[in-house]
Write a protein that holds these residues in place. Structure first.
Motif, PDB file in Angstrom:
ATOM      1  N   ARG A 208       5.321  -8.689   6.506  1.00 48.97           N
ATOM      2  CA  ARG A 208       3.879  -8.633   6.303  1.00 48.97           C
ATOM      3  C   ARG A 208       3.480  -7.186   6.034  1.00 48.97           C
ATOM      4  O   ARG A 208       4.166  -6.248   6.423  1.00 48.97           O
ATOM      5  CB  ARG A 208       3.123  -9.106   7.566  1.00 48.97           C
ATOM      6  N   ASP A 209       2.344  -7.024   5.409  1.00 54.75           N
ATOM      7  CA  ASP A 209       1.797  -5.689   5.162  1.00 54.75           C
ATOM      8  C   ASP A 209       0.321  -5.737   5.530  1.00 54.75           C
ATOM      9  O   ASP A 209      -0.542  -5.867   4.677  1.00 54.75           O
ATOM     10  CB  ASP A 209       1.998  -5.297   3.691  1.00 54.75           C
ATOM     11  N   GLU A 210       0.047  -5.694   6.816  1.00 52.46           N
ATOM     12  CA  GLU A 210      -1.326  -5.837   7.301  1.00 52.46           C
ATOM     13  C   GLU A 210      -1.912  -4.490   7.693  1.00 52.46           C
ATOM     14  O   GLU A 210      -1.273  -3.698   8.368  1.00 52.46           O
ATOM     15  CB  GLU A 210      -1.341  -6.779   8.506  1.00 52.46           C
ATOM     16  N   ILE A 211      -3.132  -4.297   7.280  1.00 53.25           N
ATOM     17  CA  ILE A 211      -3.832  -3.051   7.610  1.00 53.25           C
ATOM     18  C   ILE A 211      -4.558  -3.185   8.946  1.00 53.25           C
ATOM     19  O   ILE A 211      -4.599  -2.270   9.743  1.00 53.25           O
ATOM     20  CB  ILE A 211      -4.826  -2.691   6.491  1.00 53.25           C
ATOM     21  N   ARG A 212      -5.127  -4.376   9.189  1.00 57.48           N
ATOM     22  CA  ARG A 212      -5.931  -4.602  10.404  1.00 57.48           C
ATOM     23  C   ARG A 212      -5.308  -5.694  11.261  1.00 57.48           C
ATOM     24  O   ARG A 212      -4.629  -6.585  10.764  1.00 57.48           O
ATOM     25  CB  ARG A 212      -7.328  -5.036   9.998  1.00 57.48           C
ATOM     26  N   PRO A 213      -5.624  -5.653  12.552  1.00 52.33           N
ATOM     27  CA  PRO A 213      -5.160  -6.735  13.430  1.00 52.33           C
ATOM     28  C   PRO A 213      -5.791  -8.063  13.022  1.00 52.33           C
ATOM     29  O   PRO A 213      -6.899  -8.101  12.492  1.00 52.33           O
ATOM     30  CB  PRO A 213      -5.652  -6.329  14.815  1.00 52.33           C
ATOM     31  N   ARG A 214      -5.081  -9.135  13.282  1.00 49.81           N
ATOM     32  CA  ARG A 214      -5.606 -10.480  13.022  1.00 49.81           C
ATOM     33  C   ARG A 214      -5.728 -11.178  14.356  1.00 49.81           C
ATOM     34  O   ARG A 214      -4.749 -11.247  15.100  1.00 49.81           O
ATOM     35  CB  ARG A 214      -4.657 -11.222  12.093  1.00 49.81           C
ATOM     36  N   TYR A 215      -6.895 -11.703  14.649  1.00 46.97           N
ATOM     37  CA  TYR A 215      -7.158 -12.371  15.931  1.00 46.97           C
ATOM     38  C   TYR A 215      -6.811 -11.446  17.098  1.00 46.97           C
ATOM     39  O   TYR A 215      -6.306 -11.880  18.118  1.00 46.97           O
ATOM     40  CB  TYR A 215      -6.377 -13.682  16.040  1.00 46.97           C
TER      41      TYR A 215
ATOM     42  N   ARG B 151       0.808  -1.221   0.000  1.00 43.64           N
ATOM     43  CA  ARG B 151       0.000   0.000   0.000  1.00 43.64           C
ATOM     44  C   ARG B 151       0.839   1.268   0.000  1.00 43.64           C
ATOM     45  O   ARG B 151       0.330   2.358  -0.235  1.00 43.64           O
ATOM     46  CB  ARG B 151      -0.980  -0.012   1.173  1.00 43.64           C
ATOM     47  N   LEU B 152       2.143   1.149   0.253  1.00 43.80           N
ATOM     48  CA  LEU B 152       3.060   2.293   0.184  1.00 43.80           C
ATOM     49  C   LEU B 152       3.794   2.323  -1.153  1.00 43.80           C
ATOM     50  O   LEU B 152       4.744   3.061  -1.331  1.00 43.80           O
ATOM     51  CB  LEU B 152       4.071   2.228   1.330  1.00 43.80           C
ATOM     52  N   ASN B 153       3.344   1.491  -2.093  1.00 43.38           N
ATOM     53  CA  ASN B 153       3.912   1.379  -3.431  1.00 43.38           C
ATOM     54  C   ASN B 153       5.358   0.855  -3.433  1.00 43.38           C
ATOM     55  O   ASN B 153       6.112   1.117  -4.350  1.00 43.38           O
ATOM     56  CB  ASN B 153       3.816   2.712  -4.194  1.00 43.38           C
ATOM     57  N   GLN B 154       5.716   0.115  -2.388  1.00 44.18           N
ATOM     58  CA  GLN B 154       7.029  -0.517  -2.340  1.00 44.18           C
ATOM     59  C   GLN B 154       6.927  -1.878  -3.009  1.00 44.18           C
ATOM     60  O   GLN B 154       5.964  -2.609  -2.800  1.00 44.18           O
ATOM     61  CB  GLN B 154       7.494  -0.705  -0.891  1.00 44.18           C
ATOM     62  N   GLU B 155       7.929  -2.237  -3.812  1.00 44.09           N
ATOM     63  CA  GLU B 155       7.908  -3.540  -4.467  1.00 44.09           C
ATOM     64  C   GLU B 155       8.362  -4.616  -3.488  1.00 44.09           C
ATOM     65  O   GLU B 155       9.373  -4.474  -2.799  1.00 44.09           O
ATOM     66  CB  GLU B 155       8.815  -3.554  -5.696  1.00 44.09           C
ATOM     67  N   LEU B 156       7.585  -5.701  -3.420  1.00 42.95           N
ATOM     68  CA  LEU B 156       7.885  -6.819  -2.540  1.00 42.95           C
ATOM     69  C   LEU B 156       7.895  -8.103  -3.354  1.00 42.95           C
ATOM     70  O   LEU B 156       7.298  -8.188  -4.417  1.00 42.95           O
ATOM     71  CB  LEU B 156       6.822  -6.936  -1.442  1.00 42.95           C
ATOM     72  N   VAL B 157       8.580  -9.100  -2.830  1.00 43.23           N
ATOM     73  CA  VAL B 157       8.579 -10.421  -3.435  1.00 43.23           C
ATOM     74  C   VAL B 157       7.919 -11.359  -2.438  1.00 43.23           C
ATOM     75  O   VAL B 157       8.252 -11.359  -1.252  1.00 43.23           O
ATOM     76  CB  VAL B 157      10.016 -10.896  -3.731  1.00 43.23           C
TER      77      VAL B 157
END
Length: 96
Positions: A52-59, A11-17
């Motif tokens: 990871r690139d998470e917007i919301r908490p998980r569990y 979401r920050l337009n950074q390229e990831l693999v």
């Protein structure tokens, strides 16, 4: 691995693999080298940096973008050996 890797932008337009999972690599490695039954059980692990690139908490937990993942793998010839290994991994994590 080059062009075979899945590449995305966060979401920050950074390229990831997207890292391939290690299960396939470990299984292939041991399939080629551990073929004698006396060599079992085999217990191994890897410690690796994950992203990871998470917007919301998980569990209910928000993970950081970068963290250390500890993966364990075991190869067995019977269920009793598998159960022993599982309990040994559980014991190690309780100690930690």
């Amino acid at each position: 691995m080059g062009p075979e890797l899945l590449r995305i932008k966060n979401r920050l337009n950074q390229e990831l693999v997207v890292s391939p999972t290690a299960e396939e690599a470990f299984t292939a490695l041991f399939k080629e080298r551990i073929i004698i039954l006396q060599n079992y059980p085999v217990l191994t692990y890897q410690i690796n940096t994950k992203y990871r690139d998470e917007i919301r908490p998980r569990y209910g937990l928000m993970r950081t973008r970068e963290f250390t993942m500890k993966d364990a793998y075991s190869f067995h010839t019977n269920d009793e050996s598998l159960d022993e290994a599982y309990l040994s991994f559980e014991k190690a994590y309780v100690k930690i």
